[in-house]
Design a protein around this motif. Structure first.
Motif, mmCIF file in Angstrom:
data_model
loop_
_atom_site.group_PDB
_atom_site.id
_atom_site.type_symbol
_atom_site.label_atom_id
_atom_site.label_comp_id
_atom_site.label_asym_id
_atom_site.label_seq_id
_atom_site.Cartn_x
_atom_site.Cartn_y
_atom_site.Cartn_z
ATOM 1 N N HIS A 27 0.913 -1.169 0.084
ATOM 2 C CA HIS A 27 0.191 -0.113 -0.125
ATOM 3 C C HIS A 27 0.957 1.254 -0.222
ATOM 4 O O HIS A 27 1.958 1.316 0.779
ATOM 5 C CB HIS A 27 -0.933 0.202 1.350
ATOM 6 C CG HIS A 27 -1.973 -1.170 1.045
ATOM 7 N ND1 HIS A 27 -3.226 -0.813 0.572
ATOM 8 C CD2 HIS A 27 -1.846 -2.337 1.801
ATOM 9 C CE1 HIS A 27 -3.956 -1.873 1.042
ATOM 10 N NE2 HIS A 27 -3.191 -2.758 1.518
ATOM 11 N N HIS A 29 -0.574 4.518 -0.338
ATOM 12 C CA HIS A 29 -1.419 5.535 0.287
ATOM 13 C C HIS A 29 -2.346 5.080 1.224
ATOM 14 O O HIS A 29 -2.728 3.821 1.387
ATOM 15 C CB HIS A 29 -2.208 6.193 -0.673
ATOM 16 C CG HIS A 29 -1.348 6.753 -1.816
ATOM 17 N ND1 HIS A 29 -0.891 6.100 -2.898
ATOM 18 C CD2 HIS A 29 -0.846 8.016 -2.220
ATOM 19 C CE1 HIS A 29 -0.207 6.694 -3.720
ATOM 20 N NE2 HIS A 29 -0.150 7.909 -3.282
ATOM 21 N N GLY A 30 -2.896 6.005 2.182
ATOM 22 C CA GLY A 30 -3.919 5.752 3.191
ATOM 23 C C GLY A 30 -3.359 5.204 4.360
ATOM 24 O O GLY A 30 -2.321 4.839 4.717
ATOM 25 N N ALA A 31 -4.635 4.450 5.198
ATOM 26 C CA ALA A 31 -4.292 4.057 6.613
ATOM 27 C C ALA A 31 -3.329 2.664 6.558
ATOM 28 O O ALA A 31 -2.415 2.392 7.635
ATOM 29 C CB ALA A 31 -5.511 3.782 7.161
ATOM 30 N N LYS A 32 -3.148 1.854 5.452
ATOM 31 C CA LYS A 32 -2.428 0.900 5.330
ATOM 32 C C LYS A 32 -1.125 1.154 4.704
ATOM 33 O O LYS A 32 -0.327 0.014 4.340
ATOM 34 C CB LYS A 32 -3.330 -0.572 4.689
ATOM 35 C CG LYS A 32 -4.342 -0.814 5.224
ATOM 36 C CD LYS A 32 -4.930 -2.069 4.401
ATOM 37 C CE LYS A 32 -6.255 -2.449 5.007
ATOM 38 N NZ LYS A 32 -6.898 -3.767 4.460
ATOM 39 N N GLU A 33 -0.726 2.152 4.589
ATOM 40 C CA GLU A 33 0.587 2.627 3.869
ATOM 41 C C GLU A 33 1.582 1.786 4.652
ATOM 42 O O GLU A 33 1.791 1.598 5.639
ATOM 43 C CB GLU A 33 1.087 4.247 3.887
ATOM 44 C CG GLU A 33 2.145 4.569 3.040
ATOM 45 C CD GLU A 33 2.220 6.113 3.087
ATOM 46 O OE1 GLU A 33 3.252 6.587 2.661
ATOM 47 O OE2 GLU A 33 1.267 6.660 3.630
#
Length: 84
Positions: A27, A29-33
């Protein structure tokens, strides 16, 4: 002529980011980067990218048919890469 055929088209930011994530297999981008993509998540990204390409090709095919081209010509036009 195989290398002149359009495979995937990335017409917007989401598709571009999905392509980046598929290549990196994490990932980006985002919360799981930084976390690794699961097989399911990688499949979702592949499907989205293929869908973008399919929609672009279908649009080109229908446009060529409306212009009076034959089915064979329309198919070739729909699969050709756009000249830059």
């Amino acid at each position: 002529m195989a290398n002149l055929l359009r495979r995937w088209l990335t017409p917007n930011k989401r598709a571009g980011r999905y392509a980046e994530e598929r290549k990196a297999k994490v990932h980006t981008h985002g919360a799981k980067e930084g976390k690794e993509l699961t097989d399911f998540e990688a499949g979702i990204r592949s499907g989205y990218l293929q869908c973008q390409s399919d929609h672009a090709g279908l649009y080109k095919y229908k446009k060529a048919m409306a212009e009076g081209k034959s089915k064979k010509e329309a198919k070739e036009i729909s699969r050709a890469k756009k000249a830059k």
